[in-house]
Design an enzyme around this catalytic site. Sequence first.
Site, PDB file in Angstrom:
ATOM      1  N   GLU A   1      -4.620   7.814  -3.053  1.00  0.00           N
ATOM      2  CA  GLU A   1      -5.111   6.542  -2.514  1.00  0.00           C
ATOM      3  C   GLU A   1      -5.391   5.536  -3.638  1.00  0.00           C
ATOM      4  OE1 GLU A   1      -5.041   6.187   0.676  1.00  0.00           O
ATOM      5  OE2 GLU A   1      -6.206   4.376   1.097  1.00  0.00           O
TER       6      GLU A   1
ATOM      7  N   HIS B   1       0.833  -1.201   0.000  1.00  0.00           N
ATOM      8  CA  HIS B   1       0.000   0.000   0.000  1.00  0.00           C
ATOM      9  C   HIS B   1       0.879   1.266   0.000  1.00  0.00           C
ATOM     10  CE1 HIS B   1      -3.685   2.314   1.131  1.00  0.00           C
ATOM     11  NE2 HIS B   1      -2.808   3.089   1.733  1.00  0.00           N
ATOM     12  N   GLU B   2       1.795   1.323   0.937  1.00  0.00           N
ATOM     13  CA  GLU B   2       2.660   2.512   1.022  1.00  0.00           C
ATOM     14  C   GLU B   2       3.580   2.605  -0.204  1.00  0.00           C
ATOM     15  OE1 GLU B   2       1.826   4.686   3.093  1.00  0.00           O
ATOM     16  OE2 GLU B   2       0.598   3.442   4.410  1.00  0.00           O
TER      17      GLU B   2
ATOM     18  N   HIS C   1       1.739   4.443  -2.813  1.00  0.00           N
ATOM     19  CA  HIS C   1       1.853   5.900  -2.606  1.00  0.00           C
ATOM     20  C   HIS C   1       3.220   6.393  -3.078  1.00  0.00           C
ATOM     21  CE1 HIS C   1      -1.859   6.814  -0.523  1.00  0.00           C
ATOM     22  NE2 HIS C   1      -1.647   5.934   0.444  1.00  0.00           N
TER      23      HIS C   1
END
Lengths: 500, 500
Positions: free
Chosen positions: A292, A262-263, A266
């Site tokens: 997101e 997830h990070e 980003h």
Amino acid sequence: MNEAYGKLMDRVKDIGRMHAVEQLLDWDQETYMPAEGVKPRAELTALVSGLAHERLISDETRRLLDDASSAEDDHVAQTNLRETRRAFDRASRIPTELVKEIAHTGAIAKSVWAKAREQSKFADFAPHLEKLLELKRRVAEHVGYESEPYDALMDEFEPGARASQLEELFSKLGDATAKFLRKLMGAPQQPDASILTRNYPCAVQEQLSRHMAESLNFDFGAGRIDVTVHPFCLSIGGARDVRITTRYEEKFLPAAMFGTMHETGHALYEQGLPSAHTFTPAGEAVSLGIHESQSRMWENLVGRSRAFWTYHFDYVKGLFPEALGDVALEQFYRAINTVKPSFIRVEADELTYNLHIALRFQIERSLIAGDLTAGEAPEAWNAKMKELLGITPESDSDGCLQDIHWSMGIFGYFPTYALGNLYAAQFFEQARQDISDLDDRIAANDHKPLLTWLREHIHGHGQRFRAGELVQRVTGKPLSIEPFMSYVEKKFSEVYGLSA
Amino acid sequence: MNEAYGKLMDRVKDIGRMHAVEQLLDWDQETYMPAEGVKPRAELTALVSGLAHERLISDETRRLLDDASSAEDDHVAQTNLRETRRAFDRASRIPTELVKEIAHTGAIAKSVWAKAREQSKFADFAPHLEKLLELKRRVAEHVGYESEPYDALMDEFEPGARASQLEELFSKLGDATAKFLRKLMGAPQQPDASILTRNYPCAVQEQLSRHMAESLNFDFGAGRIDVTVHPFCLSIGGARDVRITTRYEEKFLPAAMFGTMHETGHALYEQGLPSAHTFTPAGEAVSLGIHESQSRMWENLVGRSRAFWTYHFDYVKGLFPEALGDVALEQFYRAINTVKPSFIRVEADELTYNLHIALRFQIERSLIAGDLTAGEAPEAWNAKMKELLGITPESDSDGCLQDIHWSMGIFGYFPTYALGNLYAAQFFEQARQDISDLDDRIAANDHKPLLTWLREHIHGHGQRFRAGELVQRVTGKPLSIEPFMSYVEKKFSEVYGLSA
């Protein structure tokens, strides 16, 4: 571009650099700062953020903004002027006293909230929430809006988003999700996620996190991974210094593994922003929702796909022979794609996650509008939870006290999480059309084609387009729930053994 | 204290905070910043240091300085006014253009120097050195001085120091040292330092470093240890956030072990500065020389003492059973106290170290005075080396190209290293008188009595006294070479089997 534009950009870059310094102060505070550093650190952060604010709202900025102009075909200059004007207007409209009062009230509210959540005593937090609502309503009045104050608040995180449009979107999304959820819950083939809570030594998980970030093409020459209590991604120097963090739970594999993906999502966005425009709006991300979309795409549409695990399962099994020695790929794939209504947003699966957001959107919109008092929030929350997810939290700690946002006076942020899911699915559907062998590439651990596509269509534009424009431009259609619903219905029907 | 004083201190604190932010930017750059972060980082550092400089030399600072006053018995306010005036005068006298030219020239010179050192081609570096000398002479003229320009440069690092006094001190020190050195070199009992270059696994050395820092009472709640190429100590928040670094060499135990004790000595000073005055001069260290006295005291007078190793040797032997299994305490103690003329300053032993400084002091003083041209430096260096240490470097890389300072335009810094050794010995002699069982305490790994003494007599005063005043106040005598010579003569006579 005229002379005033050049001078304005020098100012804007310095403000951007001050924000980057703030990011370093924050990053260091969360990662390596010794415990006693808290007091002097607060002073450094206050100084730097104060300097940035002063410089933004100064008369000189106003004067330069009024005088600056750009050629009609210079979209970089246009983006910079549009966004600097936007930031200036917003910041200069809100009285400094009000900003300070919110910071002060929020600081107290945050600690009251932490205690109230611990003891599940919403009543203790209610007056602070009411006070923050009142202050944020005043912010909305100062900032201005067309139809409702909530829009003025949301605009900080998702420029151009309007509550009335989201209401329609989230209402459709809620209905479709709830309907599909019922089907899944009654499906013949229920996955078993218990293998994910076996013993996964943290040191090995750390190796896995690096492996996953590398596999997704995180550039370690322009970034790093550290450990924090709450994972995040930030940049201290445009695309060249992007830092993500993760957190390891020995008894829960998905936390760090999907958290890192997830990070990394980003981070790939930040590392793909145009370096030539670092520290100016033209070099920044579009919105939190678009941000997101990148994290959710890599975490879910890529990271929880069958293609991805076709390649990676053997590696992960090799890392954790005790926990996964008796587990087959199919079993693992289904475990990481288990759907189950639950109370806590941050632990929610891909499908029910949006219901958690729809709920918060409705409640905080009513709170800001004054249709709901702070004291009435728990009841409204539980009723909505029952309606959307079919379950009722036993305590407010598992209900309306679970998230920190409101205690910090942050309203209008939650919708960006669900928007991210919708944008992600719509972008991915298009990527799949443009990259004919996308699944094969993912199954070959070759994520370059997708990344190149994202760089070209999204990252490289910086803040040139508003979120709505970008979606239209990239996919040829306005944002809708269809790509997301069609993605989840196809995927989970198969996982749950339903005929499509 | 009047109103202007209060306002001045608000300004001074903000300037101090900006310097603290610069320290964080530096620390991060040396420890964790990804490689590509260099370019944006340079921009952040330039911005913050520029802001601090602007604020210091502003008209508002001048006005407040002129209006500010303090009560006669308020030594904190007096220190703050004296030092703020000093910093303001110095900074405002040097034209900004000159500062920029030095920075620019230094940046080029530094990279030329690095290459010249690699290839041992002093001629390539000479014109850059000449240019820097010329610029720094101009700085000295702007700053002003009583008897010679070198004083104006040295004053930045050791306020109040004068070259004429140092000349006398260093000349006596050089003579006494050279004489004693000849005795040692002809002594019957020559130590063998080869055991220190055996194999010492870095991971174990890391454990040892933490052990040593803890043993000396480094406060990990208000500081941390990291790894860098060049070790340093800095503070990002007064006494509350002090960071040291170290570097590990697998085949050379002393580098990290004594390096950590050295930096811990610096850190103990920073952690002992008065917290009430953080970010103002009253909360800062006296000078680089006094700072160095703290690092050298813990590294050498404590860390290389027999008492210290009586306690610690078994622990270290246990950590490195392969390297030290056949070594006795006495053998180890003598190995870490080996004296040997060598070319490289940073590798020099406790005794010959000062000769390296005396040499640099003479040469850079002549360079600044214009009595020596840059091109003549190597010859002068080698002649002085022969005279003081009895050896001649085969190449300039091992001679006048070895240190980075001159390539950065730093002249007048070297003397603080030798001053540190002298201050350390004189302070320690006094501490030994005041703490009757000092050796026993050290041998019991109880370093609290010495630390408490340093806190009371040195650390706690911040910048209240000038270095010379402080020495006089603490020891009842002006600085002299006697305590140092008496310390080394006693210690090394015993190590080398000479009758005292």
